[in-house]
Design a protein around this motif. Structure first.
Motif, PDB file in Angstrom:
ATOM      1  N   SER A   1      13.439   9.623  12.061  1.00  0.00           N
ATOM      2  CA  SER A   1      12.538  10.643  11.505  1.00  0.00           C
ATOM      3  C   SER A   1      11.115  10.123  11.321  1.00  0.00           C
ATOM      4  CB  SER A   1      13.086  11.151  10.159  1.00  0.00           C
ATOM      5  OG  SER A   1      12.904  10.186   9.134  1.00  0.00           O
ATOM      6  N   TRP A   2      10.909   8.820  11.453  1.00  0.00           N
ATOM      7  CA  TRP A   2       9.584   8.250  11.260  1.00  0.00           C
ATOM      8  C   TRP A   2       8.719   8.486  12.500  1.00  0.00           C
ATOM      9  CZ3 TRP A   2      11.902   2.907   9.633  1.00  0.00           C
ATOM     10  CH2 TRP A   2      12.597   3.062   8.441  1.00  0.00           C
ATOM     11  N   PRO A   3       7.405   8.688  12.299  1.00  0.00           N
ATOM     12  CA  PRO A   3       6.514   8.941  13.433  1.00  0.00           C
ATOM     13  C   PRO A   3       6.594   7.845  14.494  1.00  0.00           C
ATOM     14  CG  PRO A   3       5.373   9.351  11.373  1.00  0.00           C
ATOM     15  CD  PRO A   3       6.700   8.725  11.023  1.00  0.00           C
ATOM     16  N   GLN A   4       6.664   8.262  15.750  1.00  0.00           N
ATOM     17  CA  GLN A   4       6.604   7.400  16.933  1.00  0.00           C
ATOM     18  C   GLN A   4       7.840   6.527  17.147  1.00  0.00           C
ATOM     19  OE1 GLN A   4       2.893   5.270  16.739  1.00  0.00           O
ATOM     20  NE2 GLN A   4       1.688   7.151  16.691  1.00  0.00           N
ATOM     21  N   VAL A   5       8.921   6.748  16.407  1.00  0.00           N
ATOM     22  CA  VAL A   5      10.146   5.970  16.633  1.00  0.00           C
ATOM     23  C   VAL A   5      10.961   6.640  17.732  1.00  0.00           C
ATOM     24  CG1 VAL A   5      12.362   5.234  15.653  1.00  0.00           C
ATOM     25  CG2 VAL A   5      10.265   5.013  14.299  1.00  0.00           C
ATOM     26  N   ARG A   6      11.343   5.832  18.716  1.00  0.00           N
ATOM     27  CA  ARG A   6      12.203   6.280  19.804  1.00  0.00           C
ATOM     28  C   ARG A   6      13.574   5.630  19.631  1.00  0.00           C
ATOM     29  NH1 ARG A   6      10.330   3.528  23.909  1.00  0.00           N
ATOM     30  NH2 ARG A   6      12.200   2.350  24.414  1.00  0.00           N
ATOM     31  N   VAL A   7      14.616   6.394  19.871  1.00  0.00           N
ATOM     32  CA  VAL A   7      15.985   5.899  19.734  1.00  0.00           C
ATOM     33  C   VAL A   7      16.656   5.908  21.097  1.00  0.00           C
ATOM     34  CG1 VAL A   7      18.229   6.297  18.644  1.00  0.00           C
ATOM     35  CG2 VAL A   7      16.131   6.841  17.394  1.00  0.00           C
TER      36      VAL A   7
ATOM     37  N   PHE B   1      19.351   1.396  19.637  1.00  0.00           N
ATOM     38  CA  PHE B   1      18.099   0.645  19.579  1.00  0.00           C
ATOM     39  C   PHE B   1      16.977   1.552  19.077  1.00  0.00           C
ATOM     40  CE2 PHE B   1      20.682  -1.801  22.354  1.00  0.00           C
ATOM     41  CZ  PHE B   1      20.229  -3.105  22.275  1.00  0.00           C
ATOM     42  N   PHE B   2      16.084   0.974  18.270  1.00  0.00           N
ATOM     43  CA  PHE B   2      14.941   1.693  17.713  1.00  0.00           C
ATOM     44  C   PHE B   2      13.671   1.005  18.192  1.00  0.00           C
ATOM     45  CE2 PHE B   2      18.537   2.124  14.908  1.00  0.00           C
ATOM     46  CZ  PHE B   2      18.581   3.486  14.647  1.00  0.00           C
ATOM     47  N   HIS B   3      12.754   1.792  18.762  1.00  0.00           N
ATOM     48  CA  HIS B   3      11.495   1.259  19.280  1.00  0.00           C
ATOM     49  C   HIS B   3      10.315   2.046  18.716  1.00  0.00           C
ATOM     50  CE1 HIS B   3      14.330  -0.073  22.412  1.00  0.00           C
ATOM     51  NE2 HIS B   3      13.483  -1.077  22.587  1.00  0.00           N
ATOM     52  N   VAL B   4       9.207   1.350  18.572  1.00  0.00           N
ATOM     53  CA  VAL B   4       7.911   1.972  18.301  1.00  0.00           C
ATOM     54  C   VAL B   4       7.026   1.500  19.449  1.00  0.00           C
ATOM     55  CG1 VAL B   4       5.934   2.126  16.753  1.00  0.00           C
ATOM     56  CG2 VAL B   4       8.246   1.983  15.802  1.00  0.00           C
ATOM     57  N   GLY B   5       6.677   2.406  20.332  1.00  0.00           N
ATOM     58  CA  GLY B   5       5.988   2.003  21.555  1.00  0.00           C
ATOM     59  C   GLY B   5       6.923   1.117  22.360  1.00  0.00           C
ATOM     60  N   ASN B   6       6.440  -0.041  22.788  1.00  0.00           N
ATOM     61  CA  ASN B   6       7.259  -0.989  23.538  1.00  0.00           C
ATOM     62  C   ASN B   6       7.956  -2.005  22.643  1.00  0.00           C
ATOM     63  OD1 ASN B   6       6.634   0.086  26.061  1.00  0.00           O
ATOM     64  ND2 ASN B   6       4.714  -1.069  26.144  1.00  0.00           N
ATOM     65  N   ARG B   7       7.759  -1.907  21.340  1.00  0.00           N
ATOM     66  CA  ARG B   7       8.277  -2.897  20.399  1.00  0.00           C
ATOM     67  C   ARG B   7       9.601  -2.448  19.799  1.00  0.00           C
ATOM     68  NH1 ARG B   7       7.475  -3.529  14.738  1.00  0.00           N
ATOM     69  NH2 ARG B   7       6.119  -1.722  14.731  1.00  0.00           N
TER      70      ARG B   7
ATOM     71  N   LEU C   1      15.013  -2.629   5.549  1.00  0.00           N
ATOM     72  CA  LEU C   1      14.638  -3.648   6.526  1.00  0.00           C
ATOM     73  C   LEU C   1      13.943  -3.018   7.731  1.00  0.00           C
ATOM     74  CD1 LEU C   1      17.834  -5.868   6.354  1.00  0.00           C
ATOM     75  CD2 LEU C   1      15.521  -6.543   5.647  1.00  0.00           C
ATOM     76  N   PHE C   2      14.469  -1.889   8.213  1.00  0.00           N
ATOM     77  CA  PHE C   2      13.797  -1.184   9.309  1.00  0.00           C
ATOM     78  C   PHE C   2      12.409  -0.726   8.875  1.00  0.00           C
ATOM     79  CE2 PHE C   2      17.971  -0.810  11.361  1.00  0.00           C
ATOM     80  CZ  PHE C   2      17.628  -1.008  12.686  1.00  0.00           C
ATOM     81  N   ARG C   3      12.293  -0.230   7.648  1.00  0.00           N
ATOM     82  CA  ARG C   3      10.992   0.243   7.141  1.00  0.00           C
ATOM     83  C   ARG C   3       9.996  -0.919   7.091  1.00  0.00           C
ATOM     84  NH1 ARG C   3      12.736   3.058   3.027  1.00  0.00           N
ATOM     85  NH2 ARG C   3      12.641   5.022   4.131  1.00  0.00           N
ATOM     86  N   LEU C   4      10.457  -2.073   6.630  1.00  0.00           N
ATOM     87  CA  LEU C   4       9.593  -3.252   6.561  1.00  0.00           C
ATOM     88  C   LEU C   4       9.095  -3.629   7.956  1.00  0.00           C
ATOM     89  CD1 LEU C   4       8.408  -5.645   4.937  1.00  0.00           C
ATOM     90  CD2 LEU C   4      10.581  -6.838   5.349  1.00  0.00           C
TER      91      LEU C   4
END
Length: 108
Positions: A16-22, A31-37, A94-97
């Protein structure tokens, strides 16, 4: 207690967080990504692995918030072993951090 699985509840929150891809793969790998990370992944209902800088990983392990990674204990990766619904919020934190990465802020 929710009928929804631990992994599904974590996935619902983090996605639900902005820009997170699952990306969901076989055998419960999520797997959870933000951009390529990659900000981390779940091994089904059993454990979560997340990458951090080594100094942050050291703090998390020392504070009892995570364990050394089960395969790469000298890396920055941590493992969190999930046993019950009580583990959902600590894993989400931990994911939020890792999502916010406060250690990159200037002047901090």
């Amino acid at each position: 207690m929710s009928l929804e699985s631990i992994a599904a509840r974590i996935q619902r929150e983090v996605s639900s967080w902005p820009q997170v891809r699952v990306d969901v793969y076989s055998h419960g790998m999520i797997f959870f990504h933000v951009g390529n990370r990659e900000i981390g992944h779940l091994h089904g209902e059993r454990l979560a692995d997340l990458p951090f800088p080594v100094r942050i990983r050291e703090e998390l392990v020392t504070d009892g918030k995570a364990s050394l990674h089960y395969l790469h204990p000298k890396s920055g990766w941590i493992t969190y072993y999930m046993k019950s619904d009580r583990d959902i919020e600590p894993v989400v934190e931990l994911f939020r951090l890792n999502y916010h990465r406060p250690w990159l802020q200037k002047g901090g």
